[in-house]
Design a protein around this motif. Sequence first.
Motif, PDB file in Angstrom:
ATOM      1  N   LEU A 308       7.154  -6.413   3.084  1.00 17.93           N
ATOM      2  CA  LEU A 308       7.516  -6.555   1.676  1.00 17.93           C
ATOM      3  C   LEU A 308       6.360  -6.048   0.820  1.00 17.93           C
ATOM      4  O   LEU A 308       5.253  -6.590   0.879  1.00 17.93           O
ATOM      5  N   THR A 309       6.614  -5.008   0.040  1.00 14.49           N
ATOM      6  CA  THR A 309       5.585  -4.421  -0.811  1.00 14.49           C
ATOM      7  C   THR A 309       6.074  -4.373  -2.250  1.00 14.49           C
ATOM      8  O   THR A 309       7.264  -4.592  -2.530  1.00 14.49           O
ATOM      9  N   ASP A 310       5.178  -4.042  -3.165  1.00 23.08           N
ATOM     10  CA  ASP A 310       5.566  -3.903  -4.568  1.00 23.08           C
ATOM     11  C   ASP A 310       6.576  -2.788  -4.763  1.00 23.08           C
ATOM     12  O   ASP A 310       7.303  -2.762  -5.773  1.00 23.08           O
ATOM     13  N   ASP A 311       6.636  -1.875  -3.809  1.00 23.28           N
ATOM     14  CA  ASP A 311       7.589  -0.763  -3.889  1.00 23.28           C
ATOM     15  C   ASP A 311       8.889  -1.052  -3.141  1.00 23.28           C
ATOM     16  O   ASP A 311       9.744  -0.173  -3.026  1.00 23.28           O
ATOM     17  N   GLY A 312       9.019  -2.260  -2.627  1.00 20.82           N
ATOM     18  CA  GLY A 312      10.243  -2.632  -1.927  1.00 20.82           C
ATOM     19  C   GLY A 312      10.000  -2.939  -0.462  1.00 20.82           C
ATOM     20  O   GLY A 312       8.864  -3.157  -0.029  1.00 20.82           O
ATOM     21  N   LEU A 313      11.070  -2.937   0.317  1.00 19.25           N
ATOM     22  CA  LEU A 313      10.998  -3.225   1.747  1.00 19.25           C
ATOM     23  C   LEU A 313      10.717  -1.942   2.523  1.00 19.25           C
ATOM     24  O   LEU A 313      11.472  -0.968   2.431  1.00 19.25           O
ATOM     25  N   ARG A 314       9.643  -1.965   3.298  1.00 19.69           N
ATOM     26  CA  ARG A 314       9.271  -0.809   4.109  1.00 19.69           C
ATOM     27  C   ARG A 314       9.504  -1.148   5.571  1.00 19.69           C
ATOM     28  O   ARG A 314       8.906  -2.086   6.103  1.00 19.69           O
ATOM     29  N   PRO A 315      10.384  -0.427   6.269  1.00 20.95           N
ATOM     30  CA  PRO A 315      10.710  -0.761   7.664  1.00 20.95           C
ATOM     31  C   PRO A 315       9.487  -0.686   8.571  1.00 20.95           C
ATOM     32  O   PRO A 315       8.617   0.177   8.407  1.00 20.95           O
ATOM     33  N   ILE A 316       9.426  -1.610   9.531  1.00 19.62           N
ATOM     34  CA  ILE A 316       8.392  -1.590  10.556  1.00 19.62           C
ATOM     35  C   ILE A 316       9.056  -1.810  11.908  1.00 19.62           C
ATOM     36  O   ILE A 316      10.144  -2.387  11.999  1.00 19.62           O
ATOM     37  N   ALA A 317       8.400  -1.351  12.951  1.00 14.14           N
ATOM     38  CA  ALA A 317       8.887  -1.570  14.315  1.00 14.14           C
ATOM     39  C   ALA A 317       7.834  -2.227  15.189  1.00 14.14           C
ATOM     40  O   ALA A 317       8.147  -2.768  16.247  1.00 14.14           O
ATOM     41  N   ALA A 318       6.566  -2.173  14.753  1.00 17.79           N
ATOM     42  CA  ALA A 318       5.461  -2.756  15.510  1.00 17.79           C
ATOM     43  C   ALA A 318       4.371  -3.150  14.525  1.00 17.79           C
ATOM     44  O   ALA A 318       4.367  -2.731  13.359  1.00 17.79           O
ATOM     45  N   MET A 319       3.423  -3.959  15.004  1.00 11.84           N
ATOM     46  CA  MET A 319       2.348  -4.405  14.131  1.00 11.84           C
ATOM     47  C   MET A 319       1.540  -3.231  13.603  1.00 11.84           C
ATOM     48  O   MET A 319       0.994  -3.283  12.495  1.00 11.84           O
ATOM     49  N   ALA A 320       1.474  -2.151  14.370  1.00  9.53           N
ATOM     50  CA  ALA A 320       0.713  -0.984  13.938  1.00  9.53           C
ATOM     51  C   ALA A 320       1.314  -0.321  12.702  1.00  9.53           C
ATOM     52  O   ALA A 320       0.648   0.470  12.024  1.00  9.53           O
ATOM     53  N   ASP A 321       2.573  -0.647  12.405  1.00 10.09           N
ATOM     54  CA  ASP A 321       3.238  -0.055  11.241  1.00 10.09           C
ATOM     55  C   ASP A 321       2.871  -0.754   9.935  1.00 10.09           C
ATOM     56  O   ASP A 321       3.195  -0.244   8.856  1.00 10.09           O
ATOM     57  N   ILE A 322       2.221  -1.912  10.038  1.00  6.65           N
ATOM     58  CA  ILE A 322       1.870  -2.656   8.823  1.00  6.65           C
ATOM     59  C   ILE A 322       0.691  -1.977   8.143  1.00  6.65           C
ATOM     60  O   ILE A 322      -0.338  -1.715   8.770  1.00  6.65           O
ATOM     61  N   GLN A 323       0.861  -1.688   6.872  1.00  2.00           N
ATOM     62  CA  GLN A 323      -0.173  -0.987   6.131  1.00  2.00           C
ATOM     63  C   GLN A 323      -0.958  -1.971   5.264  1.00  2.00           C
ATOM     64  O   GLN A 323      -0.369  -2.824   4.599  1.00  2.00           O
ATOM     65  N   PRO A 324      -2.286  -1.852   5.254  1.00  2.94           N
ATOM     66  CA  PRO A 324      -3.089  -2.726   4.398  1.00  2.94           C
ATOM     67  C   PRO A 324      -2.741  -2.513   2.928  1.00  2.94           C
ATOM     68  O   PRO A 324      -2.409  -1.409   2.508  1.00  2.94           O
TER      69      PRO A 324
END
Length: 340
Positions: A308-324
């Motif tokens: 969940l980001t200020d720009d909306g929902l960003r799909p992820i598939a693994a922990m590595a997809d999470i952006q700081p």
Amino acid sequence: MMSLPAFGPRDRERRKAVQAPDDINAVLAANWPPYSRDELSKFSRTLRLGALTPQNTLASYLARRLNRAVHALQNRAARYNQTKAWAMTAPNGRQILFPINDYSSTQFKKMVDGYDQLYEKTLISFVTERLGPQDVFVDVGANVGYISAFAASTGASVFALEIQRDLMPLIEQMASINGFDLVRALHVGASSRSGLSMMPRIEANPGTQLEGQTGRFNRNEPRSVVDDFVPMMALDDAFLDADLLPKLVKVDVEGHEIGVLEGSRRIIEAGRTTFVVEFHPHLITLYRRQADELLKPFDPARWSMFQLTDDGLRPIAAMADIQPDPRDPNPKLVFEPRAA
């Protein structure tokens, strides 16, 4: 001692009452229980206008229940409503008041002010857009009841779980001064199983942890004056019932998020509840867990996963997809059940 008859769902009971308007028991069943203060007043008038007779034991019993509820709400208002407060506006335009009368509430207000009153704006929007009067919201790690308040503004039934004893009055005050009668403050922590857990006895703050769940202590010491204890429960044990199954669960537990999900396995299996989990990468190892465990309960074939980001929902598939996110050091992960 009298017990209530087996009333069915109110919609069904109301259809029966239309078909049999002279059947007072059908009328009573069609209006029980009241869902708001307006319904409470209307039902009380109905009883006073004729249903309450010496021969109608059920009506007499319900009248006593109504009177007790009215007195309880009045006493709560007398206890809590004389307090200073500050205000926020919910997405639907409703003004929400928060008490400010002690160290904990003052510090929380300072934190919100530091965000120009935009604190948790994206989370608030996500929660309020998905809730309505028929829904149950479970706020795990409610703190002062901030997110609970916005959830309550939608008409949803809210269970605010908080481990810090000193924050209970603030949640109760918030609910009372706003007339949020469907906010239930529970002094309890969520975990993989029920029991008691030790925690430090300190001033209430947003970062308190369940020390007894970290494994850093090998025994509980009830004689300690520097420690407190909090009851623990698995969410499965409390909210799996069909009438209590949450539409949405928010989890913010300072590193203990995996334990909360382990206690929610059957709710997750039911596939009808959305989870919003604040991930604390710097704290999760204190509970001797690994970050990848956070995703394991959610089968990708049945669940959609997002950040969940200020720009909306960003799909992820693994922990590595999470952006700081420099604006949010603790990423919020969303797990939504896929449509069957």
